[in-house]
Write an enzyme that holds these catalytic residues in place. Structure first.
Site, PDB file in Angstrom:
ATOM      1  N   LYS A   5       0.849  -1.195   0.000  1.00 49.63           N
ATOM      2  CA  LYS A   5       0.000   0.000   0.000  1.00 49.63           C
ATOM      3  C   LYS A   5       0.878   1.237   0.000  1.00 49.63           C
ATOM      4  O   LYS A   5       1.736   1.400   0.876  1.00 49.63           O
ATOM      5  CB  LYS A   5      -0.861   0.016   1.268  1.00 49.63           C
ATOM      6  CG  LYS A   5      -2.217  -0.633   1.090  1.00 49.63           C
ATOM      7  CD  LYS A   5      -2.969  -0.589   2.392  1.00 49.63           C
ATOM      8  CE  LYS A   5      -4.374  -0.136   2.226  1.00 49.63           C
ATOM      9  NZ  LYS A   5      -5.135  -0.215   3.488  1.00 49.63           N
TER      10      LYS A   5
HETATM   11  O1  G3P Z   1      -7.882   0.202   5.223  1.00 53.37           O
HETATM   12  C1  G3P Z   1      -8.229   1.502   4.966  1.00 53.37           C
HETATM   13  C2  G3P Z   1      -9.628   1.926   5.313  1.00 53.37           C
HETATM   14  O2  G3P Z   1     -10.524   0.895   5.093  1.00 53.37           O
HETATM   15  C3  G3P Z   1      -9.776   2.667   6.590  1.00 53.37           C
HETATM   16  O3  G3P Z   1     -11.092   2.729   7.055  1.00 53.37           O
HETATM   17  O4  G3P Z   1     -12.804   3.246   8.763  1.00 53.37           O
HETATM   18  O5  G3P Z   1     -10.419   3.958   9.133  1.00 53.37           O
HETATM   19  O6  G3P Z   1     -11.820   5.101   7.436  1.00 53.37           O
HETATM   20  P1  G3P Z   1     -11.560   3.831   8.167  1.00 53.37           P
END
Ligand code: G3P
Length: 219
Positions: free
Chosen positions: A84
């Protein structure tokens, strides 16, 4: 639509794998820190549990050379490692240069919040792109609308980069991702568990059990 789990918790990954619906895993530094395990140990455990499906692991460097160095090290951890890389100018250049060098590193351009960022990720040859829909909603825009535009742009130009809908917060996000025809949704464990549930299933089952008793059915 492929289902990835967005977590670094081994037990959650194992459970969803055993349910037969797991197509991959995505992690990020925040998710790994929540496990309380040393970073490398947490990642290696995940790679042992899921040796044959893509597992995204994030770089922490922010400069191009640092990202490339980390990406190549991470790629050595397993053939299924996807690195990533944040959607910054340095990050996009790192992806482009690794592809030009033929480094053989699979990449997931992350922290994408706009169709133009997604367009650039495809142009530099990212393997995956991760638009964060929940975080767009958080700032009072429509994350699904951003995703829909990305899906449409990718279709128009026939880009091969696969779209991973990320930052999914609830089952309705998942339903709308599927309806849009997105390649992949990476979903938190809690939301995956909610996907099974429907109150009418529970009510219907309860009624069938009672009626089976009444009818004296036993198999
Ligand atoms: O993995 C990245 C993403 O899914 C993060 O999610 O809930 O932290 O915005 P959130």
């Amino acid at each position: 639509m492929k289902i990835f789990i967005d977590t670094a918790v081994l037990e959650e990954i194992r459970e969803v794998k055993e349910l037969g619906i797991l197509d991959g895993v995505t992690t990020n530094p925040t998710l790994v820190s929540k496990t309380g395990k040393p970073w490398k140990e947490a990642i290696q455990e995940i790679l042992r549990e899921v040796p044959d499906k893509p597992v995204s692991v994030e770089v922490v460097a922010t400069d191009r050379e640092g990202m490339k160095r980390e990406a190549k090290e991470l790629a050595k951890l397993g053939e299924n490692v996807v690195v990533k890389i944040p959607c910054t100018e340095e990050g996009l250049r790192a992806v482009f240069e690794m592809n030009a060098e033929g480094a053989g590193v699979k990449t997931n351009v992350t922290l994408v919040f706009s169709p133009l960022q997604a367009l650039l990720a495809a142009k530099v040859g990212a393997t995956y792109v991760s638009p964060f829909i929940g975080r767009v909603d958080d700032i009072s825009y429509d994350g699904l609308q951003v995703l829909e535009e990305i899906v449409s742009i990718y279709e128009i130009y026939g880009f091969e980069t696969e779209i991973i809908a990320a930052s999914i917060r609830h089952v309705d996000h998942v339903r709308r991702c599927a309806a849009l025809g997105v390649d992949i949704a990476t979903i938190p464990y809690k939301v995956i568990k909610q996907m099974y549930r429907h109150p009418l299933t529970d009510i219907g089952l309860e009624r069938f059990i009672k009626d089976a008793e009444k009818a004296g059915i036993s198999i």
